[in-house]
Structures are given as structure tokens and as C-alpha cells.
Design a protein around this motif. Structure first.
Motif: not given
Length: 337
Positions: A286-292, A216-226, A252-258
Motif C-alpha cells: 500500500q505504501f509503495l503504491r500510494s507514496d508520492p 519501525a514506522s511507515l513514515d520513516i526510512d526503511p530497513y533495507v539489505a546492505g 536504513t536508507v531514505g526513499w528519495e535515495t532509493i
């Protein structure tokens, strides 16, 4: 008649040859997702809510019956563009109830129950049926699934590929084109067998993956496949583990968990829809390659990122193309031991 290029492929893969199909006997009555549908004759006017059903009808040579389409994630396949250009698109996303009935359909083919169902954003099945308009809901979205739990529903059992073949067979029966339905299903089964063969020699026991549809926004948890949905079927068919364990279709799952799960592959959706910023796969990259957090994941550092059309992640004929793309991409990687 068996398609010329299909016959040797069926023989080579050990698939059964096609039997002659008997014509539909009308009135035809069939059970569909809790509703009984009766057809006195083949429908001559169809509205589709969902790209999956639209392209199934096109693939069976029924585009002349389609008077309106809606809910598109990707542009139509080029081989159907000429036919599709002649048909009114009622909406890129969900159409209004009035727009659908305004086309005077004799059938509404629905991909997702949250469009036409108990809490359908377009309407309920009862609303259509009260107007003597039958609604055909794709079995892949209603069988062994609770669409009232989770944003896109929750799987009670793992997705079964037979539900796609069933949709094609039933639509073919409704329109009295059973032989075309048999041919299409045979092509899809041959494609599935080819994808499995592509990775057969690859040792994938230690590999894992994540499917990222959108956000829904790049700065929140993504929709990923169950782990019980269509992408999970694609992965397990090839021998790859899905790192997501939720029964929801697209949780939705957090990037830290992923990042902690550290999947071997990241599979991201490419779509022409622009409902959310992350519908754009370039923004995902872009997000995947730049987010810490994400830029340090093994899949990102080693560029093990696979791009698939969004419709290839749905219960559609495009899923088989996606499976071939996925298998080819995976087979081309040098994987860590």
C-alpha cells in the motif's frame, strides 16, 4: 542412505555423491565463534533462539531434542508443523534468560549474536557457560562480522554460503547425525544450482534490486539489505546488482535515495511477526503504491515487486527456497532493454 529423489538430481547437477559419515567421537570439542565447546554426549534437551537453527534441527530429524523455541519471523514450514506444535514457544521474539535456563537445556542454539553475545538481549555466552550450558552461535552471524556496529551488525567481508553448510555439519556432528547433515547440505546445494540455472539464459547485466525487510514506522526510512549480507549474496548469485552500498547488515536508507537509484526489482519481506507496522507486507505494498516518491519508481509502476518470506532473507535453509522463488520471478519478467 541417499534420499531417493536426491540421487538423480545430484547426478544431473554434477554434485558429489555422499560419502559414508563416521560416527561422532565423544568427548567432542569444537571451536564456535570464539568459544570452545565440549560435548560428552549428544544433547537431549535443546532450546533454540532463532528460527534458522530450529528448522535446521527439524530438517535433520531432531525435533524430539528441542524443548523450547523463540524468535520467529514466519510460521514454521508446514512439513514441520506437527513436530513444532508439540514444542513450547518461549517467546515470539526474544525470550528471557530465566525462560531459557528454566527448560534445563544441554545446548542453546542461537541464530543472532545480538540475542546471545557480548551485549545479548537474552544474555551473554559467559552467563550460560557459567551454568555449564553450551551456546552454539550460527557462524553466519559471527564470522567476518562486527555485531557491535550498526543496528544488526556490519559485515567485514561478504556473507559466504559455506557458513550455512558449516552450521548444518557442526550441528549434525554434535548430535551424531552426520549422514543426515550431509543429505541436507546436498539438497541445499542442488537447490542453489537449480536457481542459478533458472536465470542462466536471462540477460541481467543492467538489472538491480532492493530488499526491504521492514520499517519501525511507515513514515520513516526503511530497513533495507546492505551489500555484503545474505540478500546481496542472493542477488549476486543470480547476476543482479544491489543498489545499497552500505556494509551494515540492514541499514536504513531514505526513499528519495532509493528512488534515485531506481532499482529494477523491489523485494519485500512477508512475515508473521508484528513488531513493526511494516512487518505486514500488505502495508508495504500500500505504501509503495500510494507514496508520492515510491509510486513513480519503475519497479512499482511495472509491478516488479517480489514477495519473499522474511526467513528467506536470513542465513537459513529457507534462504534456498527464497532463492528459487526469486529466480523464478525474475525469469518471468520482460525486462527493459
Amino acid at each position: 542412505m541417499l534420499l531417493p529423489r536426491l540421487a538423480p538430481l545430484i547426478i544431473a547437477l554434477g554434485l558429489p555423491s555422499l560419502a559414508h559419515a563416521a560416527p561422532t567421537q565423544y568427548p567432542l570439542t569444537l571451536e564456535n565463534c570464539g568459544s570452545t565447546l565440549t560435548f560428552e554426549q549428544p544433547p537431549s534437551r535443546v532450546v533454540t533462539i532463532g528460527q534458522a537453527g530450529t528448522e535446521m534441527l527439524y530438517a535433520m530429524g531432531l525435533s524430539d531434542k528441542v524443548v523450547g523455541t523463540s524468535l520467529w519471523f514466519n510460521d514454521v514450514q508446514m512439513k514441520y508443523k506437527a513436530q513444532n506444535d508439540k514444542i513450547e514457544r518461549l517467546a515470539d521474539n526474544e525470550p528471557s534468560f530465566e525462560a531459557v535456563i528454566g527448560k534445563r537445556p544441554q545446548l542453546v542454539a542461537v541464530e543472532l549474536e545480538w540475542m546471545v553475545g557480548p551485549q545479548g538481549v537474552v544474555g551473554t555466552r559467559q552467563q550460560f557457560h557459567e551454568l555449564k550450558i553450551p551456546t552454539y552461535l550460527m557462524p553466519s552471524d559471527c564470522e567476518a562480522k562486527d555485531n557491535l556496529v550498526g543496528a544488526d551488525g556490519t559485515r567485514l567481508e561478504a556473507f559466504r554460503i559455506d557458513s550455512i553448510y558449516k552450521s548444518i555439519s557442526q550441528l549434525a556432528e554434535i548430535f551424531d547425525v552426520q549422514e543426515r547433515g550431509q543429505q541436507l547440505n546436498a539438497q541445499l546445494k542442488a537447490s542453489l544450482a537449480k536457481s542459478i540455472a533458472t536465470v542462466q539464459a536471462k540477460d541481467l547485466k543492467q538489472t538491480s534490486a532492493l530488499f526491504w525487510f521492514s520499517s519501525a514506522s511507515l513514515d520513516i526510512d526503511p530497513y533495507v539489505a546492505g551489500h555484503k549480507g545474505i540478500p546481496d549474496f542472493m542477488l549476486s548469485t543470480l547476476g543482479v546488482r544491489n543498489v545499497v552500498e552500505s556494509d551494515e547488515e540492514w541499514p536504513t536508507v531514505g526513499w528519495e535515495t532509493i528512488a534515485k537509484a531506481n532499482p529494477t526489482f523491489l523485494v519485500i519481506a512477508r512475515m508473521d511477526r508484528r513488531r513493526f507496522p511494516a512487518d505486514d507486507h500488505e502495508k508495504k505494498l500500500q505504501f509503495l503504491r500510494s507514496d508520492p516518491v515510491t509510486r513513480n519508481m519503475d519497479a512499482v509502476k511495472n509491478n516488479r515487486i517480489i514477495i519473499l518470506d522474511a526467513m528467506a532473507m536470513q542465513a537459513s535453509i529457507r534462504m534456498f527456497d527464497g532463492l528459487e522463488t526469486l529466480a523464478t520471478a525474475i525469469s518471468g519478467y520482460d525486462l527493459p532493454k
